[in-house]
Write an enzyme that holds these catalytic residues in place. Structure first.
Site, short mmCIF file in Angstrom:
data_model
loop_
_atom_site.label_atom_id
_atom_site.label_comp_id
_atom_site.label_asym_id
_atom_site.label_seq_id
_atom_site.Cartn_x
_atom_site.Cartn_y
_atom_site.Cartn_z
N HIS A 147 0.85 -1.19 0.00
CA HIS A 147 0.00 0.00 0.00
C HIS A 147 0.89 1.24 0.00
CE1 HIS A 147 -2.93 2.99 1.25
NE2 HIS A 147 -3.85 2.14 0.82
N GLU B 280 -3.71 2.83 -7.34
CA GLU B 280 -4.17 3.94 -6.49
C GLU B 280 -3.17 5.10 -6.56
OE1 GLU B 280 -6.62 2.17 -2.80
OE2 GLU B 280 -4.56 2.66 -2.34
O1 G3P Z 1 -6.56 1.25 0.33
C1 G3P Z 1 -7.53 2.13 -0.09
C2 G3P Z 1 -7.15 3.51 0.12
O2 G3P Z 1 -5.82 3.82 0.02
C3 G3P Z 1 -8.01 4.50 -0.55
O3 G3P Z 1 -8.34 5.37 0.45
O4 G3P Z 1 -9.79 6.87 1.66
O5 G3P Z 1 -9.21 7.33 -0.71
O6 G3P Z 1 -10.74 5.44 -0.14
P1 G3P Z 1 -9.59 6.29 0.31
#
Ligand code: G3P
Length: 221
Positions: A91, A139
């Protein structure tokens, strides 16, 4: 079948008893809509959540270690024994060296843990797809925890991640995450070719978690 993975991070609302409560809501909504739900919890919450719900429980991290003298590290074997279905690794908030990602995936495969490996961009997605995880979750770090979803701000990253993975290793399923808050965001993620989403604050911090999850589940269906 589409999947919603909720990462509880170290949010109070997703820790201990709250993790169990959230997992139970996810179980209910998942059954109602026929959607796969998975929750990525703190290592210390794996056992209690796995014992009290039927959804898939992922540990938020594992270390690339075998049995032995590794005080304070997170053993994949211990996580498996605690009832985890798998682990989230690499992550953006807990990055790993590529050697360790590779080793962690190998150990996980050997002992039957699924791996969701995170990638911050398309190039990293490409590298990780070669290592054969079950899922790669793209992400962009700058959008994590924000109000604008990756599907709105950077749809091309998601689309390119999907097409790149298809070319390199079509066995690997693609998720996207960062800023996912609504059914619309989830619908767009599916339209861009992912099998689902990795979401944290949009669910864990929501006042009405069931309502948000229902909206997301409907969108995946
Ligand atoms: O692992 C999921 C995360 O990093 C995304 O966070 O709060 O943007 O949904 P969020």
């Amino acid at each position: 079948m589409g999947i919603i993975v909720v990462n509880t991070k170290a949010y109070k609302e997703g820790m201990g008893k709250n993790a169990v409560k959230l997992a139970k809501i996810m179980e209910k909504v998942g059954n109602e809509y026929g959607i796969n739900m998975a929750i990525a919890v703190q290592p210390t919450d794996v056992a209690i959540v796995a014992k009290n719900t039927s959804i898939d429980v992922f540990c938020q991290h594992i270390d690339a270690i075998d049995y032995g003298s590794y005080t304070g590290w997170i053993s994949p074997y211990a996580v498996k024994e605690a009832g985890a279905k798998g682990s989230l690794i690499n992550h953006s908030e807990h990055r790993m060296k590529i050697e360790d990602i590779s080793k962690a995936i190998k150990i996980a495969k050997k002992i039957g843990l699924e791996i969701i490996a995170c990638a911050s961009n398309v190039d990293v997605t490409k590298a990780i797809a070669c290592l054969n995880p079950d899922y790669v979750a793209v992400e962009p770090p700058e959008l994590i925890g924000g109000d604008i979803s990756v599907t709105k701000a950077k749809p091309s990253i998601v689309k390119n991640a999907v097409s790149t993975v298809k070319k390199i290793n079509s066995e690997v399923k693609v998720l996207c995450g960062a800023g996912i808050k609504s059914g619309e965001d989830v619908a767009k993620a599916i339209e861009l070719g992912t099998v689902g989403v990795l979401v944290a604050s949009g669910v864990v911090k929501a006042k009405n978690k069931e309502k948000v999850l229902e909206e997301m589940a409907k969108a995946i269906k």
